[in-house]
Design a protein around this motif. Structure first.
Motif, short mmCIF file in Angstrom:
data_model
loop_
_atom_site.label_atom_id
_atom_site.label_comp_id
_atom_site.label_asym_id
_atom_site.label_seq_id
_atom_site.Cartn_x
_atom_site.Cartn_y
_atom_site.Cartn_z
N ASN A 80 51.47 -53.01 -46.76
CA ASN A 80 50.95 -54.06 -47.63
C ASN A 80 51.47 -55.44 -47.24
N ALA A 81 52.63 -55.48 -46.59
CA ALA A 81 53.23 -56.75 -46.15
C ALA A 81 52.75 -57.16 -44.76
N SER A 82 51.78 -56.44 -44.21
CA SER A 82 51.15 -56.79 -42.93
C SER A 82 52.10 -56.78 -41.74
N VAL A 83 52.90 -55.72 -41.61
CA VAL A 83 53.75 -55.60 -40.43
C VAL A 83 52.88 -55.33 -39.21
N ALA A 84 53.42 -55.60 -38.02
CA ALA A 84 52.69 -55.32 -36.79
C ALA A 84 52.68 -53.82 -36.51
N GLN A 85 53.86 -53.19 -36.57
CA GLN A 85 53.99 -51.76 -36.31
C GLN A 85 55.14 -51.19 -37.12
N ILE A 86 54.99 -49.92 -37.47
CA ILE A 86 56.03 -49.20 -38.20
C ILE A 86 56.43 -47.98 -37.40
N THR A 87 57.73 -47.84 -37.16
CA THR A 87 58.28 -46.65 -36.52
C THR A 87 59.30 -46.04 -37.48
N ILE A 88 59.11 -44.76 -37.78
CA ILE A 88 60.09 -44.03 -38.60
C ILE A 88 60.97 -43.26 -37.64
N VAL A 89 62.29 -43.38 -37.80
CA VAL A 89 63.25 -42.70 -36.94
C VAL A 89 63.92 -41.59 -37.76
N ASP A 115 51.74 -34.35 -42.87
CA ASP A 115 50.51 -34.83 -43.51
C ASP A 115 50.80 -35.96 -44.49
N MET A 116 51.88 -35.83 -45.26
CA MET A 116 52.24 -36.90 -46.20
C MET A 116 52.57 -38.18 -45.46
N LEU A 117 53.34 -38.06 -44.36
CA LEU A 117 53.66 -39.24 -43.57
C LEU A 117 52.40 -39.85 -42.97
N GLY A 118 51.49 -39.01 -42.51
CA GLY A 118 50.23 -39.50 -41.96
C GLY A 118 49.40 -40.26 -42.98
N SER A 119 49.54 -39.92 -44.25
CA SER A 119 48.75 -40.58 -45.30
C SER A 119 49.12 -42.05 -45.48
N VAL A 120 50.34 -42.44 -45.07
CA VAL A 120 50.74 -43.85 -45.19
C VAL A 120 50.69 -44.58 -43.84
N SER A 121 50.25 -43.88 -42.81
CA SER A 121 49.91 -44.45 -41.50
C SER A 121 51.02 -45.20 -40.77
N PRO A 122 52.18 -44.56 -40.54
CA PRO A 122 53.12 -45.22 -39.63
C PRO A 122 52.54 -45.18 -38.22
N ASP A 123 52.92 -46.12 -37.37
CA ASP A 123 52.41 -46.14 -36.00
C ASP A 123 53.06 -45.07 -35.14
N ARG A 124 54.36 -44.83 -35.40
CA ARG A 124 55.10 -43.84 -34.61
C ARG A 124 56.13 -43.15 -35.50
N ILE A 125 56.42 -41.91 -35.12
CA ILE A 125 57.53 -41.18 -35.72
C ILE A 125 58.40 -40.73 -34.55
N LEU A 126 59.63 -41.16 -34.56
CA LEU A 126 60.57 -40.83 -33.49
C LEU A 126 61.60 -39.85 -34.05
N THR A 127 61.72 -38.71 -33.39
CA THR A 127 62.70 -37.72 -33.83
C THR A 127 63.41 -37.15 -32.62
N MET A 128 64.64 -36.70 -32.81
CA MET A 128 65.44 -36.21 -31.69
C MET A 128 65.58 -34.70 -31.68
N ASP A 129 65.39 -34.05 -32.80
CA ASP A 129 65.62 -32.62 -32.88
C ASP A 129 64.52 -31.98 -33.72
N LEU A 130 63.60 -31.26 -33.06
CA LEU A 130 62.48 -30.65 -33.77
C LEU A 130 62.73 -29.21 -34.18
N HIS A 131 63.74 -28.57 -33.65
CA HIS A 131 64.12 -27.19 -33.97
C HIS A 131 63.17 -26.12 -33.45
N SER A 132 61.89 -26.45 -33.27
CA SER A 132 60.97 -25.42 -32.78
C SER A 132 59.76 -26.07 -32.12
N PRO A 133 59.17 -25.39 -31.14
CA PRO A 133 58.02 -25.95 -30.41
C PRO A 133 56.79 -26.17 -31.29
#
Length: 138
Positions: A80-89, A115-133
């Motif tokens: 809503n604040a018109s950011v250029a990009q959002i990355t969740i770490v 799916d919930m994260l996708g509903s608010v449309s971040p540009d990227r999600i960065l994670t280091m440990d996924l635990h499973s393929p």
């Protein structure tokens, strides 16, 4: 450019966010998460983020389920604040250990979180440990 970056921490006590801030020589930006008397949460960004690249560092919480809702509200406020990009770490993706429905009555909750994260449309999600393929494809 560093002047176009904003770092936000979901908690003031997060070592990861403080380390990233010090390494990049960028101060953590201010964010208010206030619990109201009716137990609802108010989220407010304390500075202009218009046109900025925003990184939200989500460290582990003792109350993850409420914190994920707060994160959704923060991302929506950023949009809503018109950011250029959002990355969740995420140091590790929430509920990744429960990526499949092993029982018919169990929800594959990592998919639900994605799916919930996708509903608010971040540009990227960065994670280091996924635990499973399986979680890599969410």
């Amino acid at each position: 450019m560093k002047s176009d970056l904003r770092l936000f921490a979901m908690s003031e006590r997060t070592v990861l966010a403080q380390s990233i801030s010090q390494h990049l020589n960028i101060p953590l930006s201010s964010l208010i998460r206030k619990k109201l008397s009716n137990t609802e949460t108010l989220v407010e960004i304390q500075e202009s983020v218009r046109g900025k690249d925003v990184f939200i560092i989500f460290s582990s919480y003792t109350d993850f389920n409420n914190s994920i809702l707060d994160l959704l509200m923060i991302v929506e406020a950023m949009n809503n604040a018109s950011v250029a990009q959002i990355t969740i770490v995420f140091p590790s993706f929430p509920y990744a250990r429960y990526d499949t429905a092993t029982k018919q009555s169990r929800c594959p909750i990592a998919r639900l979180i994605a799916d919930m994260l996708g509903s608010v449309s971040p540009d990227r999600i960065l994670t280091m440990d996924l635990h499973s393929p399986q979680v890599e494809h969410l």
